[in-house]
Design an enzyme around this catalytic site. Structure first.
Site, PDB file in Angstrom:
ATOM      1  N   GLU A   1      62.568 -11.041 -43.931  1.00  5.34           N
ATOM      2  CA  GLU A   1      63.089 -12.162 -43.160  1.00  5.34           C
ATOM      3  C   GLU A   1      63.934 -13.061 -44.066  1.00  5.34           C
ATOM      4  O   GLU A   1      63.396 -13.873 -44.811  1.00  5.34           O
ATOM      5  CB  GLU A   1      61.931 -12.995 -42.593  1.00  5.34           C
ATOM      6  CG  GLU A   1      61.002 -12.226 -41.688  1.00  5.34           C
ATOM      7  CD  GLU A   1      60.227 -13.141 -40.741  1.00  5.34           C
ATOM      8  OE1 GLU A   1      60.273 -12.887 -39.535  1.00  5.34           O
ATOM      9  OE2 GLU A   1      59.619 -14.123 -41.205  1.00  5.34           O
TER      10      GLU A   1
ATOM     11  N   GLY B   1      65.453 -18.935 -37.281  1.00  2.00           N
ATOM     12  CA  GLY B   1      65.626 -20.082 -36.394  1.00  2.00           C
ATOM     13  C   GLY B   1      67.018 -20.696 -36.447  1.00  2.00           C
ATOM     14  O   GLY B   1      67.236 -21.785 -35.926  1.00  2.00           O
TER      15      GLY B   1
ATOM     16  N   GLU C   1      57.923 -19.830 -44.302  1.00  2.00           N
ATOM     17  CA  GLU C   1      57.516 -21.212 -43.976  1.00  2.00           C
ATOM     18  C   GLU C   1      56.236 -21.583 -44.715  1.00  2.00           C
ATOM     19  O   GLU C   1      56.047 -22.731 -45.116  1.00  2.00           O
ATOM     20  CB  GLU C   1      57.355 -21.353 -42.452  1.00  2.00           C
ATOM     21  CG  GLU C   1      58.723 -21.341 -41.762  1.00  2.00           C
ATOM     22  CD  GLU C   1      58.722 -20.794 -40.342  1.00  2.00           C
ATOM     23  OE1 GLU C   1      57.645 -20.663 -39.738  1.00  2.00           O
ATOM     24  OE2 GLU C   1      59.825 -20.482 -39.842  1.00  2.00           O
TER      25      GLU C   1
ATOM     26  N   SER D   1      66.251 -14.613 -36.172  1.00  2.00           N
ATOM     27  CA  SER D   1      67.141 -14.689 -35.011  1.00  2.00           C
ATOM     28  C   SER D   1      67.348 -13.341 -34.324  1.00  2.00           C
ATOM     29  O   SER D   1      68.443 -13.057 -33.814  1.00  2.00           O
ATOM     30  CB  SER D   1      68.480 -15.332 -35.397  1.00  2.00           C
ATOM     31  OG  SER D   1      68.257 -16.650 -35.877  1.00  2.00           O
TER      32      SER D   1
ATOM     33  N   LYS E   1      54.322 -18.980 -34.118  1.00  4.59           N
ATOM     34  CA  LYS E   1      54.353 -20.189 -34.976  1.00  4.59           C
ATOM     35  C   LYS E   1      53.527 -21.299 -34.314  1.00  4.59           C
ATOM     36  O   LYS E   1      52.528 -21.010 -33.659  1.00  4.59           O
ATOM     37  CB  LYS E   1      55.799 -20.611 -35.261  1.00  4.59           C
ATOM     38  CG  LYS E   1      56.606 -19.433 -35.839  1.00  4.59           C
ATOM     39  CD  LYS E   1      57.953 -19.807 -36.396  1.00  4.59           C
ATOM     40  CE  LYS E   1      58.662 -18.563 -36.921  1.00  4.59           C
ATOM     41  NZ  LYS E   1      59.951 -18.836 -37.523  1.00  4.59           N
TER      42      LYS E   1
ATOM     43  N   ASN F   1      55.798 -13.745 -33.651  1.00  2.00           N
ATOM     44  CA  ASN F   1      55.164 -14.833 -34.401  1.00  2.00           C
ATOM     45  C   ASN F   1      55.400 -16.113 -33.595  1.00  2.00           C
ATOM     46  O   ASN F   1      56.502 -16.645 -33.594  1.00  2.00           O
ATOM     47  CB  ASN F   1      55.805 -14.924 -35.789  1.00  2.00           C
ATOM     48  CG  ASN F   1      55.276 -16.095 -36.590  1.00  2.00           C
ATOM     49  OD1 ASN F   1      54.337 -16.777 -36.179  1.00  2.00           O
ATOM     50  ND2 ASN F   1      55.890 -16.326 -37.749  1.00  2.00           N
TER      51      ASN F   1
ATOM     52  N   HIS G   1      54.720 -15.642 -45.108  1.00  2.00           N
ATOM     53  CA  HIS G   1      55.890 -16.087 -44.338  1.00  2.00           C
ATOM     54  C   HIS G   1      56.625 -17.160 -45.137  1.00  2.00           C
ATOM     55  O   HIS G   1      56.008 -17.986 -45.800  1.00  2.00           O
ATOM     56  CB  HIS G   1      55.457 -16.634 -42.972  1.00  2.00           C
ATOM     57  CG  HIS G   1      56.605 -16.815 -42.043  1.00  2.00           C
ATOM     58  ND1 HIS G   1      57.460 -17.893 -42.128  1.00  2.00           N
ATOM     59  CD2 HIS G   1      57.078 -16.030 -41.042  1.00  2.00           C
ATOM     60  CE1 HIS G   1      58.399 -17.756 -41.215  1.00  2.00           C
ATOM     61  NE2 HIS G   1      58.187 -16.639 -40.536  1.00  2.00           N
TER      62      HIS G   1
HETATM   63  P1  13P Z   1      63.265 -16.618 -35.372  1.00  2.74           P
HETATM   64  O1  13P Z   1      63.204 -15.302 -34.605  1.00  2.74           O
HETATM   65  O2  13P Z   1      62.975 -17.792 -34.502  1.00  2.74           O
HETATM   66  O3  13P Z   1      64.493 -16.734 -36.190  1.00  2.74           O
HETATM   67  O4  13P Z   1      62.023 -16.552 -36.418  1.00  2.74           O
HETATM   68  C1  13P Z   1      61.843 -15.421 -37.199  1.00  2.74           C
HETATM   69  C2  13P Z   1      60.535 -15.547 -37.901  1.00  2.74           C
HETATM   70  O5  13P Z   1      60.381 -16.380 -38.792  1.00  2.74           O
HETATM   71  C3  13P Z   1      59.440 -14.673 -37.478  1.00  2.74           C
HETATM   72  O6  13P Z   1      58.367 -14.724 -38.360  1.00  2.74           O
END
Ligand code: 13P
Length: 250
Positions: A168, A174, A98, A213, A11, A9, A96
């Site tokens: 997740e 992150g 976010e 992560s 982002k 992803n 997601h």
């Molecule tokens: P990170 O791998 O940067 O922690 O992000 C995970 C994520 O949100 C993938 O959709």
């Protein structure tokens, strides 16, 4: 045997030129990884078309990071599932954390987005996961269960057969803080049991990815768990070497 998936992803990262370079490197280096691993990259909308074109005929599939809840019309700034599918894109990330957190996506919106995805032949990668305070209050099982019941339980058996789940935990995204392999297995097994309540045996075939992560140094241990079928990778998907090294974790 369940499908093994390593999905990136991206982002809101990479320019079109950088994205193109990244996917080309991922395709080239994917030759080093067992054919049994399915790679997916999910770039921003601006270069979805170019990345899909570059990935055509390769072993790397392409996904979008979101789609509109409506089919078409006066929805300024939105991108429909039909538009996405027309590019040869096969997957779409939905729900997601976010999107839930910053854009107020609720189960009601996500039900509509899931319908749009299936109506246009896209496979949803449906994300679930609890926040830190929910984990600390030991409410993670109930939070994840509700996220599944309110959306996935509305699918037909045929739709359910074409679904990827990503667990997740928000506290691991992150932050550099990964769930332990044991924590991941515990909740992945639970998710599969919830899916089985509604869809029975078919739940045995649903790929459940871990995200948060995930990196080359921890992928192997997490992927070794019985109910972890791969990863949804954020930061580490932005470097072809790291993304590919995660694929080697199988
Ligand atoms: P990170 O791998 O940067 O922690 O992000 C995970 C994520 O949100 C993938 O959709």
């Amino acid at each position: 045997m369940r499908k093994k998936i390593v999905a990136g992803n991206w982002k809101m990262n990479t320019t079109p030129a950088e994205g193109l370079e990244l996917v080309k490197n991922v395709i080239a280096q994917s030759a080093e990884v067992c054919e049994c691993v399915n790679f997916i990259v999910c770039p921003p909308f601006t270069h979805l078309s170019q990345v899909a074109e570059a990935a055509k005929g390769s072993r790397v599939a392409v996904g979008a990071q979101n789609c509109a809840a409506e089919a078409k019309g006066a929805y300024t700034g939105e991108v429909s599932a039909a538009m996405i599918a027309s590019l040869g894109v096969k997957y779409v990330i939905l729900g997601h954390s976010e999107r839930r957190e910053y854009y107020g996506e609720t189960s009601a919106t996500l039900n509509k987005k899931m319908e749009q995805a299936y109506a246009n032949g896209l496979t949803p990668i449906y994300c679930v996961g609890e926040r830190l305070e929910e984990r600390e209050a030991e409410r993670h099982f109930e939070v994840v269960k509700a996220q599944i019941e309110e959306v996935v339980f509305n699918l037909t058996a045929e739709q359910f057969a074409d679904l990827v789940i990503a667990y997740e935990p928000v506290w691991a995204i992150g932050t550099g803080k990964t769930a332990t392999a044991e924590q991941a297995e515990e909740i992945h097994a639970y998710i599969r049991s919830v899916l089985a309540e509604k869809f029975g045996e078919a739940a045995e075939s649903t790929p459940i990815l871990y995200g948060g992560s995930c990196k080359p140094s921890n992928a192997e241990e997490i992927f070794a768990k019985e109910n972890v079928d791969g990863g949804l990778i954020g930061g580490a998907a932005l470097k072809a070497e790291d993304f590919i090294a995660i694929g080697k974790g199988f």
